[in-house]
Scaffold this active site. Structure first.
Site, PDB file in Angstrom:
ATOM      1  CB  SER A 142       4.422  -0.549  -7.610  1.00 15.51           C
ATOM      2  OG  SER A 142       4.389  -0.421  -6.211  1.00 15.51           O
TER       3      SER A 142
ATOM      4  CD  GLU B 130      10.488   5.309  -5.010  1.00 18.56           C
ATOM      5  OE1 GLU B 130       9.406   5.049  -4.423  1.00 18.56           O
ATOM      6  OE2 GLU B 130      11.402   5.952  -4.489  1.00 18.56           O
TER       7      GLU B 130
HETATM    8  P1  FAD Z   1       4.192  15.167   5.093  1.00 17.81           P
HETATM    9  O1  FAD Z   1       3.157  14.116   5.033  1.00 17.81           O
HETATM   10  O2  FAD Z   1       3.796  16.564   4.794  1.00 17.81           O
HETATM   11  O3  FAD Z   1       4.874  15.078   6.527  1.00 17.81           O
HETATM   12  C1  FAD Z   1       6.083  15.774   6.814  1.00 17.81           C
HETATM   13  C2  FAD Z   1       6.180  16.062   8.319  1.00 17.81           C
HETATM   14  O4  FAD Z   1       5.240  17.063   8.673  1.00 17.81           O
HETATM   15  C3  FAD Z   1       5.852  14.861   9.226  1.00 17.81           C
HETATM   16  O5  FAD Z   1       6.661  14.973  10.353  1.00 17.81           O
HETATM   17  C4  FAD Z   1       4.384  15.058   9.558  1.00 17.81           C
HETATM   18  O6  FAD Z   1       4.037  14.478  10.809  1.00 17.81           O
HETATM   19  C5  FAD Z   1       4.263  16.579   9.588  1.00 17.81           C
HETATM   20  N1  FAD Z   1       2.958  17.035   9.069  1.00 17.81           N
HETATM   21  C6  FAD Z   1       2.290  16.568   7.981  1.00 17.81           C
HETATM   22  N2  FAD Z   1       1.165  17.257   7.773  1.00 17.81           N
HETATM   23  C7  FAD Z   1       1.092  18.192   8.744  1.00 17.81           C
HETATM   24  C8  FAD Z   1       0.162  19.210   9.049  1.00 17.81           C
HETATM   25  N3  FAD Z   1      -0.916  19.403   8.280  1.00 17.81           N
HETATM   26  N4  FAD Z   1       0.424  20.003  10.140  1.00 17.81           N
HETATM   27  C9  FAD Z   1       1.530  19.831  10.898  1.00 17.81           C
HETATM   28  N5  FAD Z   1       2.447  18.863  10.650  1.00 17.81           N
HETATM   29  C10 FAD Z   1       2.241  18.057   9.582  1.00 17.81           C
HETATM   30  N6  FAD Z   1      11.408  12.785  -1.240  1.00 17.81           N
HETATM   31  C11 FAD Z   1      11.744  13.459  -2.360  1.00 17.81           C
HETATM   32  O7  FAD Z   1      12.337  14.542  -2.256  1.00 17.81           O
HETATM   33  N7  FAD Z   1      11.442  12.986  -3.600  1.00 17.81           N
HETATM   34  C12 FAD Z   1      10.777  11.843  -3.775  1.00 17.81           C
HETATM   35  O8  FAD Z   1      10.513  11.434  -4.906  1.00 17.81           O
HETATM   36  C13 FAD Z   1      10.388  11.092  -2.621  1.00 17.81           C
HETATM   37  N8  FAD Z   1       9.670   9.953  -2.723  1.00 17.81           N
HETATM   38  C14 FAD Z   1       9.242   9.304  -1.589  1.00 17.81           C
HETATM   39  C15 FAD Z   1       8.426   8.175  -1.728  1.00 17.81           C
HETATM   40  C16 FAD Z   1       7.961   7.500  -0.604  1.00 17.81           C
HETATM   41  C17 FAD Z   1       7.053   6.310  -0.779  1.00 17.81           C
HETATM   42  C18 FAD Z   1       8.352   7.943   0.699  1.00 17.81           C
HETATM   43  C19 FAD Z   1       7.907   7.202   1.922  1.00 17.81           C
HETATM   44  C20 FAD Z   1       9.158   9.069   0.829  1.00 17.81           C
HETATM   45  C21 FAD Z   1       9.598   9.767  -0.295  1.00 17.81           C
HETATM   46  N9  FAD Z   1      10.367  10.936  -0.198  1.00 17.81           N
HETATM   47  C22 FAD Z   1      10.731  11.612  -1.339  1.00 17.81           C
HETATM   48  C23 FAD Z   1      10.778  11.468   1.121  1.00 17.81           C
HETATM   49  C24 FAD Z   1       9.806  12.534   1.626  1.00 17.81           C
HETATM   50  O9  FAD Z   1       9.788  13.643   0.740  1.00 17.81           O
HETATM   51  C25 FAD Z   1      10.273  12.988   2.993  1.00 17.81           C
HETATM   52  O10 FAD Z   1      10.120  11.956   3.923  1.00 17.81           O
HETATM   53  C26 FAD Z   1       9.647  14.286   3.499  1.00 17.81           C
HETATM   54  O11 FAD Z   1      10.388  14.717   4.646  1.00 17.81           O
HETATM   55  C27 FAD Z   1       8.201  14.160   3.941  1.00 17.81           C
HETATM   56  O12 FAD Z   1       7.339  14.066   2.883  1.00 17.81           O
HETATM   57  P2  FAD Z   1       5.800  13.640   3.183  1.00 17.81           P
HETATM   58  O13 FAD Z   1       5.092  13.749   1.893  1.00 17.81           O
HETATM   59  O14 FAD Z   1       5.749  12.385   3.908  1.00 17.81           O
HETATM   60  O15 FAD Z   1       5.404  14.874   4.138  1.00 17.81           O
END
Ligand code: FAD
Length: 279
Positions: A11, A13
């Site tokens: 895929s 991006e």
């Molecule tokens: P989460 O999974 O919510 O994690 C964030 C942090 O919080 C981690 O440290 C985790 O350990 C902690 N955490 C998670 N869940 C909980 C919980 N329930 N309780 C307590 N702590 C928790 N960013 C953008 O802005 N736009 C994009 O389009 C984008 N695309 C991406 C695509 C990929 C494949 C990847 C790997 C990253 C992308 N990012 C993007 C970056 C991403 O938004 C950042 O890394 C962001 O800081 C974390 O998003 P996440 O969804 O991984 O967060």
């Protein structure tokens, strides 16, 4: 997977271009990459809503070629009403895949919003739209930069799978063992969804170094030193980068990775050369 898709499950991006020239270029890049029969394309999303409209617009254009295209969707800084509307819009447009993220709050932006973490976003999407969307989430083989520990981050990753994600895509990395270790540990925690390695082709050292510091991806010293030594010699950087990343991809696939997700940065050539090098 249907028979016309790439057997590797690749895929690609993209990010939403912000100029007319960028938009035109992206169409050429999309067409060149579409020939490799990817499973899907995805289009990133600026947290805080800054490029929500541009993501939707880019998805519309990219998917005109008939390849499924997944908008990235982030929850930080958004309220449920706005997310509900966006999901409804994507649904009406016939979009079937999403990449669900927490996102990062740009400095100076307001509150974090109603959903704090990506697992809550996945839960919300399932509540609102049932099984309509295929949901991909992010994984961090080298730990998310804000995570207090590897274990806690892994546990939080598992929550996203439990909340109903179908697929995970990792942050990029240059150390295959970090990926294998992550997959093994996640599997032990009961995660069964495919974990696709995110691949960053190396084309520009300065940008890569800046980006890697921000997102917590390690550039191993032997790669960093060699890239630094090339200075402005972009041809050598690209040749070395191609070699390093092609070997990484081959190792990942040989070790059982279920596909490859390329961070193309809206460029086709580096990704195509890597694909050509794979057995
Ligand atoms: P989460 O999974 O919510 O994690 C964030 C942090 O919080 C981690 O440290 C985790 O350990 C902690 N955490 C998670 N869940 C909980 C919980 N329930 N309780 C307590 N702590 C928790 N960013 C953008 O802005 N736009 C994009 O389009 C984008 N695309 C991406 C695509 C990929 C494949 C990847 C790997 C990253 C992308 N990012 C993007 C970056 C991403 O938004 C950042 O890394 C962001 O800081 C974390 O998003 P996440 O969804 O991984 O967060």
């Amino acid at each position: 997977m249907s028979s016309h898709e790439h057997p590797l499950g690749i895929s690609f991006e993209f990010f939403p271009p912000n100029t007319e020239a960028g938009r035109e270029k992206l169409l050429g890049v999309r067409d060149a990459l579409a020939e490799r029969k990817p499973r899907f394309f995805s289009v990133t999303y600026g947290a805080g809503g800054s490029t929500q409209a541009r993501t939707a617009q880019t998805v519309r254009t990219v998917r005109e070629c008939g390849i499924e295209t997944a908008p990235h969707l982030s929850c930080i800084g958004s309220d449920k009403g706005a997310l509900r509307e966006l999901l409804q819009q994507y649904r009406e447009e016939g979009i079937r895949s999403l990449v669900a993220l927490r996102g990062d709050l740009p400095s100076g932006m307001g509150g974090i919003g109603e959903l704090r973490y990506a697992n809550e976003l996945v839960e919300f999407i399932r509540q609102e739209t049932g099984d309509h969307f295929n949901i991909a989430v992010a994984g961090y083989p080298e730990s998310h930069p804000q995570a207090p520990s590897f274990e806690r981050d892994l546990g939080n990753f598992a929550r996203k799978a439990q909340a109903g994600a179908n697929l995970a895509i990792t942050q990029y990395f240059f150390n295959a063992d970090a990926y294998f270790h992550f997959v093994e540990r996640a599997t032990r925690l009961g995660v069964e969804v495919p974990i696709i390695p995110g691949i960053m082709p190396i084309t520009n050292y300065t940008k890569l170094a800046r980006f890697s510091d921000a997102c917590g991806a390690d550039i191993p010293r032997w790669i960093r030193k060699q890239l630094e030594a090339y200075g402005d010699d972009s041809e050598s950087i690209q040749a070395f980068g191609e070699d390093v990343v092609s070997r990484l991809c081959q190792r990942l696939l040989d070790g059982g990775a279920p596909g490859l997700h390329f961070y193309t940065l809206n460029q086709a050539q580096a990704t195509l050369r890597i694909l050509d090098n794979l057995a």
